[in-house]
Motif scaffolding. Structure first.
Motif, mmCIF file in Angstrom:
data_model
loop_
_atom_site.group_PDB
_atom_site.id
_atom_site.type_symbol
_atom_site.label_atom_id
_atom_site.label_comp_id
_atom_site.label_asym_id
_atom_site.label_seq_id
_atom_site.Cartn_x
_atom_site.Cartn_y
_atom_site.Cartn_z
ATOM 1 N N UNK A 250 15.249 -0.209 14.068
ATOM 2 C CA UNK A 250 16.191 -0.479 15.148
ATOM 3 C C UNK A 250 17.463 -0.996 14.499
ATOM 4 N N UNK A 251 18.577 -0.774 15.163
ATOM 5 C CA UNK A 251 19.860 -1.247 14.654
ATOM 6 C C UNK A 251 20.228 -2.525 15.398
ATOM 7 N N UNK A 252 20.639 -3.511 14.641
ATOM 8 C CA UNK A 252 21.105 -4.778 15.182
ATOM 9 C C UNK A 252 22.623 -4.769 15.226
ATOM 10 N N UNK A 253 23.180 -5.123 16.368
ATOM 11 C CA UNK A 253 24.627 -5.302 16.496
ATOM 12 C C UNK A 253 24.956 -6.632 15.828
ATOM 13 N N UNK A 254 25.262 -6.582 14.545
ATOM 14 C CA UNK A 254 25.364 -7.782 13.717
ATOM 15 C C UNK A 254 26.798 -8.206 13.438
ATOM 16 N N UNK A 255 26.912 -9.455 12.966
ATOM 17 C CA UNK A 255 28.172 -9.916 12.395
ATOM 18 C C UNK A 255 28.048 -9.819 10.873
ATOM 19 N N UNK A 256 29.158 -9.883 10.195
ATOM 20 C CA UNK A 256 29.128 -9.646 8.745
ATOM 21 C C UNK A 256 28.504 -10.794 7.947
ATOM 22 N N UNK A 257 28.228 -11.914 8.589
ATOM 23 C CA UNK A 257 27.520 -13.017 7.927
ATOM 24 C C UNK A 257 26.008 -12.877 8.106
ATOM 25 N N UNK A 258 25.572 -11.885 8.887
ATOM 26 C CA UNK A 258 24.163 -11.629 9.203
ATOM 27 C C UNK A 258 23.475 -12.835 9.834
ATOM 28 N N UNK A 259 24.257 -13.585 10.620
ATOM 29 C CA UNK A 259 23.712 -14.696 11.385
ATOM 30 C C UNK A 259 23.213 -14.125 12.708
ATOM 31 N N UNK A 260 21.926 -14.342 12.993
ATOM 32 C CA UNK A 260 21.321 -13.814 14.212
ATOM 33 C C UNK A 260 21.572 -14.792 15.349
ATOM 34 N N UNK A 261 22.671 -14.576 16.068
ATOM 35 C CA UNK A 261 23.087 -15.500 17.121
ATOM 36 C C UNK A 261 22.572 -15.122 18.491
ATOM 37 N N UNK A 262 23.413 -14.446 19.277
ATOM 38 C CA UNK A 262 23.051 -14.110 20.649
ATOM 39 C C UNK A 262 22.980 -12.600 20.820
ATOM 40 N N UNK A 263 22.787 -12.153 22.044
ATOM 41 C CA UNK A 263 22.727 -10.726 22.341
ATOM 42 C C UNK A 263 21.552 -10.048 21.652
ATOM 43 N N UNK A 264 21.774 -8.833 21.136
ATOM 44 C CA UNK A 264 20.720 -8.078 20.450
ATOM 45 C C UNK A 264 20.196 -8.876 19.259
ATOM 46 N N UNK B 163 20.134 -12.097 18.766
ATOM 47 C CA UNK B 163 19.315 -13.219 19.228
ATOM 48 C C UNK B 163 17.936 -12.768 19.670
ATOM 49 N N UNK B 164 17.877 -11.639 20.365
ATOM 50 C CA UNK B 164 16.578 -11.102 20.798
ATOM 51 C C UNK B 164 15.737 -10.698 19.587
ATOM 52 N N UNK B 165 16.376 -10.118 18.575
ATOM 53 C CA UNK B 165 15.665 -9.739 17.352
ATOM 54 C C UNK B 165 15.124 -10.992 16.657
ATOM 55 N N UNK B 166 15.931 -12.036 16.589
ATOM 56 C CA UNK B 166 15.497 -13.299 15.970
ATOM 57 C C UNK B 166 14.305 -13.890 16.723
ATOM 58 N N UNK B 167 14.399 -13.917 18.044
ATOM 59 C CA UNK B 167 13.350 -14.519 18.865
ATOM 60 C C UNK B 167 12.044 -13.734 18.780
ATOM 61 N N UNK C 16 10.789 -15.611 12.123
ATOM 62 C CA UNK C 16 11.688 -16.159 11.098
ATOM 63 C C UNK C 16 11.901 -15.258 9.879
ATOM 64 N N UNK C 17 11.014 -14.331 9.618
ATOM 65 C CA UNK C 17 11.128 -13.510 8.409
ATOM 66 C C UNK C 17 12.437 -12.723 8.367
ATOM 67 N N UNK C 18 12.841 -12.158 9.496
ATOM 68 C CA UNK C 18 14.076 -11.363 9.531
ATOM 69 C C UNK C 18 15.270 -12.235 9.175
ATOM 70 N N UNK C 19 15.338 -13.410 9.785
ATOM 71 C CA UNK C 19 16.447 -14.320 9.520
ATOM 72 C C UNK C 19 16.449 -14.774 8.056
ATOM 73 N N UNK C 20 15.270 -15.031 7.505
ATOM 74 C CA UNK C 20 15.171 -15.424 6.090
ATOM 75 C C UNK C 20 15.695 -14.315 5.184
ATOM 76 N N UNK C 21 15.359 -13.077 5.498
ATOM 77 C CA UNK C 21 15.859 -11.951 4.694
ATOM 78 C C UNK C 21 17.378 -11.813 4.824
ATOM 79 N N UNK C 22 17.895 -12.029 6.032
ATOM 80 C CA UNK C 22 19.353 -11.978 6.235
ATOM 81 C C UNK C 22 20.038 -13.057 5.408
ATOM 82 N N UNK C 23 19.465 -14.245 5.367
ATOM 83 C CA UNK C 23 20.050 -15.332 4.575
ATOM 84 C C UNK C 23 20.047 -14.987 3.095
ATOM 85 N N UNK C 24 18.985 -14.330 2.609
ATOM 86 C CA UNK C 24 18.929 -13.927 1.200
ATOM 87 C C UNK C 24 19.998 -12.884 0.876
#
Length: 178
Positions: free
Chosen positions: A20-34, A36-40, A44-52
């Motif tokens: 699936x494609x995430x409508x992301x920001x360039x910092x890969x911070x999973x905030x709101x919208x798509x 946020x739903x992906x994060x929820x 936590x694994x997805x967010x951890x990979x984004x941070x890496x």
């Protein structure tokens, strides 16, 4: 086999596709919208990979696993900066780079949201025109992709994407009878 393009109303986090494609920001911070739903739903694994991965250029796309989601991977398409707006250029590049990441991984199925039309404030009609045009251009060359889904959040967006596809191709939408 030619790639089929589908349009549906629904929750992209529930799709069973390679990515699936995430409508992301360039910092890969999973905030709101798509994101946020992906994060929820993905955990936590997805967010951890984004941070890496860290930040990526505007218009780029990065791939992570999908955690607890039904998809196998998430392609994070950076169409905006945190708190910023999506532009036509960043949307075009983010869509193109999402398709390239799918090809690099040999994905057969992927699902796009209407990137940038939520918190990033991009008009749905322009989004549909840019994203569908990029997909059609990409599919002019050989592709591993067999099915591409556009998963829209409401009836109005669904109708806009379907009508845009018809205008750009003068063909009926997959699954539709003429």
């Amino acid at each position: 086999m030619p790639t089929r393009i589908y349009f549906t109303k629904g929750d992209i986090t529930e799709f069973e596709v390679d990515a699936i494609v995430n409508a992301a920001n360039n910092e890969l911070v999973l905030g709101s919208g798509v994101a946020g739903a992906i994060r929820t739903k993905g955990g936590p694994r997805i967010e951890e990979e984004c941070e890496r991965i860290g930040s990526i250029r505007l218009g780029e796309a990065a791939v992570t696993t999908a955690g607890n989601l039904k998809a196998y991977y998430v392609i994070h398409a950076a169409s905006m900066q945190p708190g910023g707006r999506t532009t036509a250029e960043s949307l075009r590049n983010a869509t193109r780079n999402s398709l390239l990441r799918a090809e690099e991984k040999g994905f057969k199925t992927m699902a796009f949201p209407a990137i940038g039309t939520g918190v990033a404030g991009f008009p749905v009609d322009e989004c549909a025109n840019i994203m569908i045009s990029e997909v059609l251009e990409h599919l002019k060359s050989r592709s591993s992709l067999e099915k591409i889904y556009f998963v829209l959040y409401d009836e109005a967006a669904l109708k806009t994407f379907e009508e845009t596809y018809k205008k750009l191709t003068a063909r009926p939408v997959a699954g539709e009878t003429t």
